[in-house]
Enzyme design. Sequence first.
Site, PDB file in Angstrom:
ATOM      1  CB  THR A  46      24.207 129.327   9.115  1.00 52.65           C
ATOM      2  OG1 THR A  46      25.336 129.439   8.245  1.00 52.65           O
ATOM      3  CG2 THR A  46      24.390 130.285  10.278  1.00 52.65           C
TER       4      THR A  46
ATOM      5  CB  VAL B 112      22.545 133.889   9.709  1.00 47.79           C
ATOM      6  CG1 VAL B 112      23.178 134.419  10.982  1.00 47.79           C
ATOM      7  CG2 VAL B 112      21.032 133.984   9.800  1.00 47.79           C
ATOM      8  CG  ASP B 113      23.860 130.705   3.778  1.00 50.43           C
ATOM      9  OD1 ASP B 113      22.853 130.990   3.126  1.00 50.43           O
ATOM     10  OD2 ASP B 113      24.595 129.735   3.521  1.00 50.43           O
ATOM     11  CE  LYS B 114      17.021 128.128   3.365  1.00 50.82           C
ATOM     12  NZ  LYS B 114      17.581 126.763   3.087  1.00 50.82           N
TER      13      LYS B 114
ATOM     14  CD  GLU C 102      21.196 129.484  -0.166  1.00 53.48           C
ATOM     15  OE1 GLU C 102      22.105 130.216   0.237  1.00 53.48           O
ATOM     16  OE2 GLU C 102      20.578 128.705   0.567  1.00 53.48           O
TER      17      GLU C 102
END
Length: 668
Positions: free
Chosen positions: A340, A335-337, A667
């Site tokens: 999500t 999973v992306d942070k 990010e």
Amino acid sequence: MTAFRTWRRGNWFIPVVSGILILASFGVEQLASGAWNITVGPQWWIDAGEHAHGTGHVFTLANAFMLAAAIVAGYGIVVKAFRALMVKFISIDLLVSIAAIGATIIGNFWEAAAVTFLFAIGRALEAGTMNKTRAALATLVAVAPDTAVVLRDGGQVEIPASHVRMGEIVLVKNGAKVPVDGQVVSGAGAIDEASITGESIPVEKTKSDHVFAGTISRSGFLQVLATGIGADTTLARIIHRVEEAQDAKAKTQAFIDRFSKWYTPAVMVLALVAGLISGDVVLALTLLVIGCPGALVISIPVAIVSGIGRSARNGILIKGGEYLETSSKISAVAVDKTGTLTEGRPELTDIVVLDPARKRSDVLRWAAAAEAGSEHPLARPILDTARDEGVAPDGIPGTVTPVIGKGIVVDVDGKRVLIGNAPLLTQYGITDDAGSAVVADELAAAGKTPMIVAVGDAVIGVIGVADTVREDAPEMIRRLHAAGVKKVVMLTGDTRLVAEAIGRAVGIDEIHASLLPEDKLDAVAQMQREGHTVAMVGDGVNDAPALATADIGVAMGAAGSAVAVETADIALMGDNLLKLPEAIRLAKRTVSVMRQNIIIALTTVVLLLVGVFAGGVTMAIGMLVHEGSVLVVILNAMRLLRNTQGATTMPKSERTPSRTAEPAVAER
């Protein structure tokens, strides 16, 4: 008359007429008790009548009804078998046709009628069931609006929904369906988006919010600017995707299809050999009937259509049978942070001044001036705060140079401004005399994303931005583990300290931080090399390489996104994390039903074969049991249409009391 014509074209007309003729045959035989025997043909027909009913050397009226029943039920079967042969395909219909014609020739009128009648019933059941299992598609089509009220020439005009033009203002009143995709320009109301996202709780809509065609207003009054009409609406794309998905074949189904192409001719050869060796024509014909792989052929598609239909009702679009099957094997989820595990709405939380000659407002002003030329999610909270505090930049900066994974370098009023992480300072030869790295680590340890601000060759301060962890993120991970996923991995470009703070808050099993897009791809590939079937959840932009590499690419909050609906292997229409474990559980249930159906179908054929050679299983009994197995397979698959997953929203008792969990942000 119209109703009769409609029924005559339906699936059940032929089985009903054939059934009436069979009942008439039995009725005549019982009433006449042999007194109504009528000779109507040559001796071979007479002998056939004796063989069929044992009522004497006559062709009875009862036999005539039985023959008529076989012709009514068998005509369409023979036609289909012939058409299949024309394209060099040996179908199940050919087995039944040969058996029925052979039974008629040797005088087994009852057997011929029973075989064709039961087969016709089986086909009607299959057609009816496939229509029922496509109920999700029918439901989606049904919610498509018929009319729209638009503003034209200063007045309200009701027109067909298909006649709305792009850019028109559509009025959505309480209780009305939204006829277009669009953006609210005025008003407020609650919209039921269950047809799109699967969520039953209405969503409040105000100015600038998006609405979707096919959703229903439960309160309020909205003026909506049409941005998607006709085939360009989210609903239309969903309907198209479900149609394609339900027709797409799984690997198991493709194997069954190949198996049937060889199996059917093999049954014919077996029947011929058995007939020649035993000299028993009835045995050969019976083998043809019981060898029909009908239950086997229907076992997979009916399960796939049911599973995909059920998921579509719940706001989960699965691309096809192959992806449904693959989803049942998912053992690792990446999973992306940002967006999500977190809300994706960062806020500015800290401004640390490191240059004694500077003020807090100076650090914010230079940071905002630099971020004015950035499209990154980090820019918005900085610019918003600068505007609120009266230090927002007047225009946009000069040259803007993004440095992937590190930050940006911009030219503001002839001065070079850097905003990013410590490696960005190193790359541009700036000495960190102010101790910004230490401050950045402290902010990161608190779950905040630090950004060092440097003007010229001097560091002036550090800004901390934070995002809120989603309430349902910990519950999603718990449910993923319960669904059989061995590990949930975070892939983020943010710093390790920030990632670890988020990981602790939600219960992530493994963390990979400070990643570039190609690093995420490598991480997914490494999990695959370790033997995992990997699902990747991301936004499809910086995560695109990893999404393409993963066995299953999952798009979150895909409502309104044409790209996500069309390209993702699984598209979760709502912004609900709990839909992901639900999709995996449903995939596992569907594959389990597929396996059960295959076992039922093959076991039935084996038992019937044993029964034929052992004696006692006639052609009619064989077809009855065979069609019974088809019915069992169908009913077993239809269990998938029941929503046994329960609510996908997290119970209030399990929710975090406050939304102040450790934050994170997008990010660089």
